[in-house]
Scaffold this motif. Structure first.
Motif, mmCIF file in Angstrom:
data_model
loop_
_atom_site.group_PDB
_atom_site.id
_atom_site.type_symbol
_atom_site.label_atom_id
_atom_site.label_comp_id
_atom_site.label_asym_id
_atom_site.label_seq_id
_atom_site.Cartn_x
_atom_site.Cartn_y
_atom_site.Cartn_z
ATOM 1 N N PHE A 267 0.842 -1.207 0.000
ATOM 2 C CA PHE A 267 0.000 0.000 0.000
ATOM 3 C C PHE A 267 0.874 1.254 0.000
ATOM 4 O O PHE A 267 0.646 2.190 -0.778
ATOM 5 N N ILE A 268 1.891 1.287 0.868
ATOM 6 C CA ILE A 268 2.784 2.452 0.942
ATOM 7 C C ILE A 268 3.512 2.663 -0.374
ATOM 8 O O ILE A 268 3.681 3.792 -0.839
ATOM 9 N N GLY A 273 -2.087 8.985 -3.688
ATOM 10 C CA GLY A 273 -2.333 9.933 -2.611
ATOM 11 C C GLY A 273 -3.812 10.036 -2.309
ATOM 12 O O GLY A 273 -4.643 10.048 -3.229
ATOM 13 N N GLY A 274 -4.163 10.081 -1.041
ATOM 14 C CA GLY A 274 -5.570 10.136 -0.634
ATOM 15 C C GLY A 274 -6.182 8.778 -0.383
ATOM 16 O O GLY A 274 -7.318 8.674 0.065
ATOM 17 N N SER A 275 -5.411 7.718 -0.654
ATOM 18 C CA SER A 275 -5.927 6.362 -0.455
ATOM 19 C C SER A 275 -5.950 5.984 1.022
ATOM 20 O O SER A 275 -5.147 6.471 1.820
ATOM 21 N N LEU A 276 -6.874 5.104 1.363
ATOM 22 C CA LEU A 276 -7.012 4.596 2.730
ATOM 23 C C LEU A 276 -6.739 3.094 2.755
ATOM 24 O O LEU A 276 -7.071 2.380 1.812
ATOM 25 N N TYR A 277 -6.125 2.641 3.856
ATOM 26 C CA TYR A 277 -5.928 1.208 4.052
ATOM 27 C C TYR A 277 -6.498 0.842 5.413
ATOM 28 O O TYR A 277 -6.126 1.411 6.439
ATOM 29 N N ILE A 283 -9.568 1.760 12.788
ATOM 30 C CA ILE A 283 -8.313 2.419 12.421
ATOM 31 C C ILE A 283 -7.956 2.161 10.962
ATOM 32 O O ILE A 283 -8.058 1.034 10.471
ATOM 33 N N LYS A 284 -7.550 3.242 10.279
ATOM 34 C CA LYS A 284 -7.102 3.132 8.891
ATOM 35 C C LYS A 284 -5.828 3.933 8.690
ATOM 36 O O LYS A 284 -5.547 4.873 9.436
ATOM 37 N N PHE A 285 -5.050 3.540 7.696
ATOM 38 C CA PHE A 285 -3.923 4.344 7.234
ATOM 39 C C PHE A 285 -4.418 5.278 6.139
ATOM 40 O O PHE A 285 -5.212 4.874 5.288
#
Length: 298
Positions: A267-268, A273-277, A283-285
């Motif tokens: 994911f990283i 940009g703007g994406s969520l994990y 909790i999300k990244f």
């Protein structure tokens, strides 16, 4: 057994290992924290043993009681992870209340080997097998002075010094993987036990340089506010795993699988940009402006 200085919280379950810890280090124990999970019908016996000892020795006691109905209302995918989070959040709460920074936990050498074997048999690509002598839970320091002692030594200490303790009947339930391994270890000869411990200590020593490097890299990454670019520039996949593990353990105490960690690395590296994990339901990244953020939901 280690000599210690200063004031500590003690995590006391009522079992022989924790009651030995309470008696041996009582001069350094500012307060005791005990969790009654009400998971067993006889769990009040453990609580009463801890209460009686603390009352006799004038040690401040904090008890967290879990209502039995939670086991009807709430399905558990991993009871151990849930219980661990409950108790460490409780320790952290009391530590902040009393302005203390460290907790004593009675993990011993048998616990170390159980954990190491579980990790090894899962083919876990960890840089440390077993349980560390010292670690952290958020801002709380965790000390394990018995990590090089056998459980039998601690049982003998209690028996020889007339220290009451409780035995957890759920430890005999072999539907739990840990209990299956525990039963296997109990059949080891002393020589076999020490040989297995030595094997994992050797593996840990081999990985020590990588662990030390990961500590330095993590602090640099933290200083960069968790820059995606700095993370991607670390070419060693094992080091990337360690950084993600450290990030999660500081902010999200639930244990995460290697597969999940690898998915976060991907994911990283590749998400826009703007994406969520999603880490969990709460909790999300968030990846934004080349940085990684934790987003918490109530």
């Amino acid at each position: 057994m280690l000599k210690i200085k200063g004031d500590y919280i003690a995590a006391i379950s009522g079992g022989p290992d924790s009651m030995a810890l309470l008696d041996i280090y009582k001069k350094n124990i500012k307060c005791v924290c005990h969790v009654n999970y009400n998971f067993r019908k006889d769990s009040s016996k453990d609580t009463n043993i801890v209460k009686k000892y603390c009352l006799k020795n004038r040690i401040k006691l904090f008890i967290k009681t879990i209502k039995p109905t939670i086991y009807i209302d709430k399905p558990f995918k991993n009871f151990e992870d849930w219980a661990r989070k409950i108790r460490y959040e409780f320790f952290l709460e009391i530590a902040k209340k009393l302005k203390l920074s460290s907790v004593l936990v009675a993990h011993h050498l048998d616990d170390f080997l159980e954990t190491a074997i579980m990790q090894y048999e899962k083919c876990s690509k960890t840089l440390f097998f077993g349980i560390k002598k010292n670690s952290n839970y958020k801002s709380l320091k965790i000390l394990r002075p018995f990590i090089n002692c056998r459980k039998s030594e601690l049982v003998d200490y209690c028996n020889n010094n007339n220290i009451s303790f409780a035995l957890d009947s759920t430890n005999k339930d072999i539907s739990y993987k840990r209990n299956m391994i525990r039963k296997r270890i109990e059949k080891f000869s002393k020589q076999k036990f020490l040989k297995e411990v030595k094997k994992f200590h050797s593996l840990n020593k081999l990985n020590e340089k990588i662990r030390n490097k990961s500590e330095t890299l993590y602090r640099l990454w933290e200083h960069s506010n968790f820059s995606c670019k700095k993370f991607i520039n670390i070419k060693c996949h094992m080091l990337q795993r360690e950084l993600i593990y450290k990030l999660l353990i500081e902010h999200f105490p639930k244990r995460i699988s290697i597969n999940k960690i690898d998915a976060i690395i991907q994911f990283i590296k590749s998400a826009k940009g703007g994406s969520l994990y999603r880490i969990s339901s709460s909790i999300k990244f968030l990846k934004k402006n080349d940085l990684i953020y934790f987003i918490k939901y109530s």
